[in-house]
Design a protein around this motif. Structure first.
Motif, PDB file in Angstrom:
ATOM      1  N   ALA A  88      41.637  46.362  21.205  1.00  0.00           N
ATOM      2  CA  ALA A  88      41.860  47.624  20.496  1.00  0.00           C
ATOM      3  C   ALA A  88      43.295  48.118  20.612  1.00  0.00           C
ATOM      4  N   ASP A  89      43.897  47.966  21.790  1.00  0.00           N
ATOM      5  CA  ASP A  89      45.243  48.505  21.982  1.00  0.00           C
ATOM      6  C   ASP A  89      46.213  47.512  22.633  1.00  0.00           C
ATOM      7  N   ARG A  90      45.744  46.288  22.858  1.00  0.00           N
ATOM      8  CA  ARG A  90      46.559  45.199  23.413  1.00  0.00           C
ATOM      9  C   ARG A  90      47.023  45.463  24.839  1.00  0.00           C
ATOM     10  N   GLU A  91      46.326  46.340  25.544  1.00  0.00           N
ATOM     11  CA  GLU A  91      46.669  46.615  26.932  1.00  0.00           C
ATOM     12  C   GLU A  91      46.063  45.534  27.826  1.00  0.00           C
ATOM     13  N   VAL A  92      46.835  45.069  28.807  1.00  0.00           N
ATOM     14  CA  VAL A  92      46.342  44.078  29.757  1.00  0.00           C
ATOM     15  C   VAL A  92      45.619  44.811  30.874  1.00  0.00           C
ATOM     16  N   LEU A  93      44.374  44.400  31.115  1.00  0.00           N
ATOM     17  CA  LEU A  93      43.488  45.089  32.048  1.00  0.00           C
ATOM     18  C   LEU A  93      43.418  44.411  33.410  1.00  0.00           C
ATOM     19  N   GLY A  94      43.734  43.113  33.465  1.00  0.00           N
ATOM     20  CA  GLY A  94      43.600  42.341  34.696  1.00  0.00           C
ATOM     21  C   GLY A  94      43.595  40.871  34.358  1.00  0.00           C
ATOM     22  N   TYR A  95      42.858  40.091  35.144  1.00  0.00           N
ATOM     23  CA  TYR A  95      42.778  38.651  34.895  1.00  0.00           C
ATOM     24  C   TYR A  95      41.366  38.142  35.117  1.00  0.00           C
ATOM     25  N   CYS A  96      41.108  36.970  34.548  1.00  0.00           N
ATOM     26  CA  CYS A  96      39.845  36.274  34.740  1.00  0.00           C
ATOM     27  C   CYS A  96      40.092  34.812  34.414  1.00  0.00           C
ATOM     28  N   GLY A  97      39.418  33.927  35.119  1.00  0.00           N
ATOM     29  CA  GLY A  97      39.559  32.514  34.809  1.00  0.00           C
ATOM     30  C   GLY A  97      38.921  31.637  35.869  1.00  0.00           C
ATOM     31  N   LEU A  98      39.268  30.383  35.796  1.00  0.00           N
ATOM     32  CA  LEU A  98      38.763  29.384  36.734  1.00  0.00           C
ATOM     33  C   LEU A  98      39.912  28.854  37.564  1.00  0.00           C
ATOM     34  N   VAL A  99      39.644  28.648  38.838  1.00  0.00           N
ATOM     35  CA  VAL A  99      40.641  28.084  39.741  1.00  0.00           C
ATOM     36  C   VAL A  99      39.998  26.978  40.562  1.00  0.00           C
ATOM     37  N   ASP A 100      40.845  26.109  41.084  1.00  0.00           N
ATOM     38  CA  ASP A 100      40.399  25.095  42.030  1.00  0.00           C
ATOM     39  C   ASP A 100      41.034  25.447  43.361  1.00  0.00           C
ATOM     40  N   SER A 101      40.309  26.198  44.168  1.00  0.00           N
ATOM     41  CA  SER A 101      40.855  26.675  45.434  1.00  0.00           C
ATOM     42  C   SER A 101      40.695  25.659  46.555  1.00  0.00           C
ATOM     43  N   GLY A 102      39.978  24.563  46.283  1.00  0.00           N
ATOM     44  CA  GLY A 102      39.760  23.561  47.310  1.00  0.00           C
ATOM     45  C   GLY A 102      38.656  23.922  48.287  1.00  0.00           C
ATOM     46  N   ARG A 103      37.963  25.022  48.045  1.00  0.00           N
ATOM     47  CA  ARG A 103      36.917  25.459  48.967  1.00  0.00           C
ATOM     48  C   ARG A 103      35.528  25.048  48.506  1.00  0.00           C
ATOM     49  N   GLY A 104      35.407  24.601  47.251  1.00  0.00           N
ATOM     50  CA  GLY A 104      34.101  24.242  46.720  1.00  0.00           C
ATOM     51  C   GLY A 104      33.979  22.751  46.507  1.00  0.00           C
ATOM     52  N   ALA A 105      32.900  22.376  45.865  1.00  0.00           N
ATOM     53  CA  ALA A 105      32.654  20.969  45.570  1.00  0.00           C
ATOM     54  C   ALA A 105      33.595  20.486  44.468  1.00  0.00           C
ATOM     55  N   GLU A 106      33.862  19.185  44.480  1.00  0.00           N
ATOM     56  CA  GLU A 106      34.703  18.586  43.447  1.00  0.00           C
ATOM     57  C   GLU A 106      34.067  18.804  42.076  1.00  0.00           C
ATOM     58  N   ASP A 107      34.884  19.060  41.069  1.00  0.00           N
ATOM     59  CA  ASP A 107      34.439  19.303  39.699  1.00  0.00           C
ATOM     60  C   ASP A 107      33.603  20.566  39.556  1.00  0.00           C
ATOM     61  N   GLU A 108      33.718  21.471  40.515  1.00  0.00           N
ATOM     62  CA  GLU A 108      33.053  22.768  40.412  1.00  0.00           C
ATOM     63  C   GLU A 108      34.101  23.843  40.631  1.00  0.00           C
ATOM     64  N   PRO A 109      34.640  24.398  39.548  1.00  0.00           N
ATOM     65  CA  PRO A 109      35.685  25.409  39.686  1.00  0.00           C
ATOM     66  C   PRO A 109      35.126  26.727  40.207  1.00  0.00           C
ATOM     67  N   GLU A 110      36.042  27.552  40.651  1.00  0.00           N
ATOM     68  CA  GLU A 110      35.688  28.880  41.138  1.00  0.00           C
ATOM     69  C   GLU A 110      36.052  29.918  40.080  1.00  0.00           C
ATOM     70  N   LEU A 111      35.127  30.807  39.781  1.00  0.00           N
ATOM     71  CA  LEU A 111      35.392  31.940  38.901  1.00  0.00           C
ATOM     72  C   LEU A 111      36.152  32.988  39.700  1.00  0.00           C
ATOM     73  N   ALA A 112      37.199  33.531  39.109  1.00  0.00           N
ATOM     74  CA  ALA A 112      37.963  34.605  39.742  1.00  0.00           C
ATOM     75  C   ALA A 112      38.256  35.677  38.700  1.00  0.00           C
ATOM     76  N   PHE A 113      38.193  36.928  39.114  1.00  0.00           N
ATOM     77  CA  PHE A 113      38.509  38.045  38.222  1.00  0.00           C
ATOM     78  C   PHE A 113      39.002  39.212  39.053  1.00  0.00           C
ATOM     79  N   GLU A 114      39.828  40.035  38.425  1.00  0.00           N
ATOM     80  CA  GLU A 114      40.310  41.268  39.042  1.00  0.00           C
ATOM     81  C   GLU A 114      40.815  42.160  37.916  1.00  0.00           C
ATOM     82  N   MET A 115      40.352  43.385  37.914  1.00  0.00           N
ATOM     83  CA  MET A 115      40.785  44.356  36.903  1.00  0.00           C
ATOM     84  C   MET A 115      41.492  45.514  37.601  1.00  0.00           C
ATOM     85  N   LEU A 116      42.444  46.118  36.902  1.00  0.00           N
ATOM     86  CA  LEU A 116      43.064  47.330  37.407  1.00  0.00           C
ATOM     87  C   LEU A 116      41.986  48.392  37.601  1.00  0.00           C
ATOM     88  N   ARG A 117      42.129  49.182  38.638  1.00  0.00           N
ATOM     89  CA  ARG A 117      41.087  50.157  38.987  1.00  0.00           C
ATOM     90  C   ARG A 117      40.717  51.096  37.838  1.00  0.00           C
TER      91      ARG A 117
END
Length: 186
Positions: A88-117
């Motif tokens: 609606a206004d092109r404002e960036v609210l935060g992030y979301c995506g997949l990461v490979d943090s090395g803490r999980g099983a192979e070929d199983e990415p980790e979901l990560a998200f964080e929004m401004l309060r």
């Protein structure tokens, strides 16, 4: 991201070639250098229980300029941590995506998200995460996992809405709190 996968799903606005995923209210796309100030704000808002290496330190690091450099360095990443932009206004609210943090099983990415309060409790984290999970499913992933601090009630609620369940695995940290491991089949 496992095996160097690249985005293969999601709806894109042809007038905006940088858009990776689209929902009714959001675009999820690579970060732009000028948006480092949004990342800096996320760093400043983090709960004091978050480990110091993920918060602005006493000397002011990371700076906006350092975050700009990180964005430049990661511009070719695939789904990674995408900027969540409100259409609606092109404002960036935060992030979301997949990461490979090395803490999980192979070929199983980790979901990560964080929004401004100021954007909490409006369904943005859930909506963005659903788009990422749809992309993951269409890209052939069978399971995704996420970690969350036991004290982080808002993120735990988002994960529950998304269908993540606790695995029973925990990492205890007397200073920063217990990390819970959750998973979801796609």
């Amino acid at each position: 991201m496992a095996d160097g996968a690249t985005p293969g799903g999601g709806s894109c606005d042809p007038a905006r070639p940088d858009v990776v995923l689209e929902t009714d209210r959001l675009w999820l796309r690579p970060w732009r250098v000028a948006e480092a100030v949004v990342q800096w704000e996320l760093w400043t808002e983090r709960d004091p229980r978050v480990p110091p290496h993920r918060r602005i330190d006493a000397t002011g690091h990371p700076t906006v300029a350092e975050l700009e450099d990180l964005i430049r360095a990661n511009q070719t990443s695939s789904i990674g941590l995408l900027a969540v932009e409100r259409r609606a206004d092109r404002e960036v609210l935060g992030y979301c995506g997949l990461v490979d943090s090395g803490r999980g099983a192979e070929d199983e990415p980790e979901l990560a998200f964080e929004m401004l309060r100021r954007f909490w409790r409006q369904g943005y984290a859930t909506e963005a995460s659903l788009a990422v999970l749809d992309w993951a499913r269409s890209s052939g992933y069978e399971r995704v996992w996420a970690t969350v601090w036991e004290w982080n009630t808002p993120s735990r609620r988002v994960l529950a809405k998304l269908g993540f369940t606790e695995t029973g695995r925990k990492e205890l940290d007397v200073v920063h709190g217990t990390t819970l491991f959750t998973t979801r089949r796609l």
